[in-house]
Design an enzyme around this catalytic site. Sequence first.
Site, mmCIF file in Angstrom:
data_model
loop_
_atom_site.group_PDB
_atom_site.id
_atom_site.type_symbol
_atom_site.label_atom_id
_atom_site.label_comp_id
_atom_site.label_asym_id
_atom_site.label_seq_id
_atom_site.Cartn_x
_atom_site.Cartn_y
_atom_site.Cartn_z
ATOM 1 N N LYS A 270 0.706 -1.141 0.169
ATOM 2 C CA LYS A 270 0.052 -0.037 -0.189
ATOM 3 C C LYS A 270 0.800 1.384 -0.163
ATOM 4 O O LYS A 270 1.888 1.203 0.665
ATOM 5 C CB LYS A 270 -0.876 -0.059 1.286
ATOM 6 C CG LYS A 270 -2.028 -1.088 1.340
ATOM 7 C CD LYS A 270 -2.739 -0.941 2.490
ATOM 8 C CE LYS A 270 -3.912 -1.981 2.657
ATOM 9 N NZ LYS A 270 -4.807 -1.605 1.485
ATOM 10 N N ARG A 344 -10.499 -11.657 1.612
ATOM 11 C CA ARG A 344 -11.284 -12.565 1.056
ATOM 12 C C ARG A 344 -10.621 -13.905 0.919
ATOM 13 O O ARG A 344 -11.354 -15.071 1.039
ATOM 14 C CB ARG A 344 -11.726 -12.236 -0.336
ATOM 15 C CG ARG A 344 -10.698 -12.193 -1.301
ATOM 16 C CD ARG A 344 -10.826 -11.057 -2.712
ATOM 17 N NE ARG A 344 -11.018 -9.619 -2.341
ATOM 18 C CZ ARG A 344 -11.303 -8.716 -3.256
ATOM 19 N NH1 ARG A 344 -11.656 -9.410 -4.308
ATOM 20 N NH2 ARG A 344 -11.452 -7.637 -2.891
#
Length: 491
Positions: A270, A344
Amino acid sequence: MRIQVKTGRLGQVQDGVAVFTALEGEEHPSSLLPSHGRLLSLVSRSGFRGALNETILLPEGKRWVLVVGIGKMKDLSLDRVRQMAGTAAKAVRAQGLKRLTIPVLSHRALGSAAEVAQAIAEGALLGLYRYDKLKQLPKHEQSRRIEGITLVVERAGDAASARQGVAKAEAIAEAVTLTRDLINGPSNLVTPTRLADEARAIARRYRLKCTVTPFAQLKRLGFGGIVGVAQGATHPAQFIVLDYSPARAKATYALCGKGITFDTGGINIKPSAKMELMKYDMAGAAAVLGTLKAAASLKLPVRIIGIIAATDNMPSGSAQKPGDVLRTLSGKTVEVLNTDAEGRLVLSDCLHYAKRFKPDYTIDLATLTGACVVALGSEAIGLMANDERLAARITQAGERTRERVWRLPLWEEFGGQMIKSDIADLRNVTNTGEAGTITAAKFLEAFTEGLRWAHLDIAGTAWAERPKPYVPKGAVGIGVRLLIELLSNGK
Ligand code: BES
Ligand code: ZN
Ligand code: ZN
């Protein structure tokens, strides 16, 4: 801090600062309690209108009176009572005072004495929350502490019911406090091991069953989703199952929590701006722990199995790389095209694992997508579900607790080709990035065959940038009040 309930009139029963609640009027503030009239006509001359969370503190002889606005009569609600109580408790503390007395308002728009008392106690306890355990506070700050709150009911018959409401609020606030502490805690302290210890502590205190599976075994047992994310981390991942199973349970709920104790993004790292916030990527797991704590403390008559995947998501020599393919616990293979879409991956194993308990309902909570922050902001949890009744019940619980949810569709067009890989069963990101919150949920859905399932994306709601009357800046503790409300309403 102690909360007690007494019968009488505010004025007769007064312990510390007396809190008067003012309704906003056309010209003057008014009150639900006739005995407050004289005082309100006095404060209205100072320009006080009774707007929601407006306050004025007045000396009255040797005592203090705090008037708190609750807004217009037509907007009266339990949430406004919660806000009023949070505002009142904080205002009293800010003055360095120790005790306050709040009347349990009675009005059709609000509900029973139990509900109003619960709202007041919740608002005050949650409003007073601070994360200050890592600070060396100066003496005068340390001593700024509310020692007691007295709730007054006018009718003696309401006292027992108000006490029940207070007891419920205390159990819930204690759980929300734990959830907030875990989320506010930095990732060097709140590690996967710490989350496992917290689950064990809850299990010990309320006699639940708890099993923790550490990284080495997860590898052997085929938890490929969790292992793929965890393999780059130094703190060992922990898979935590906490099972509250009361006798004669009316239904079984599986609650899955995303517990990424820090999300750097992994190899798809990030940007550095605001990366520190990614300590809150375990807010789903923290909410699951808080919910189990509150449910066990309140002895709710449903079985609840908390299933948590806890790990950092780190770049390192052992980290998974873009394009790697992993085999999840379900057997489905996933091409990891972006290591930052890790939630996920870990949840796919949790959801598959839930099936062995044959739950009536499965709900996952996750700070899953930045897209949810964009779509719904900080006021609405993203809800996606494959069961209409469950979705409706969650929506209703959201309205009642003001942890509101907004449903997004799970149309087949958002799945299928969008999340299909050329070389594996699934890919963990789409190639367009469109509808990111929904496509993430479609990925999860692939692991929910046979389950009545709801997914709550709490990315936008778990962390508050601006304080509110009963939510300080930082961790909200979102999900605990919502789920306890849902679970309290049986099947
Ligand atoms: N933990 C983040 C989602 C997130 C973002 C939570 C902002 C709270 C605030 C998640 O793991 C993530 O990075 N998701 C990616 C998915 C993308 C790569 C498809 C995102 O939302 O950018
Ligand atoms: Zn991520
Ligand atoms: Zn994440």
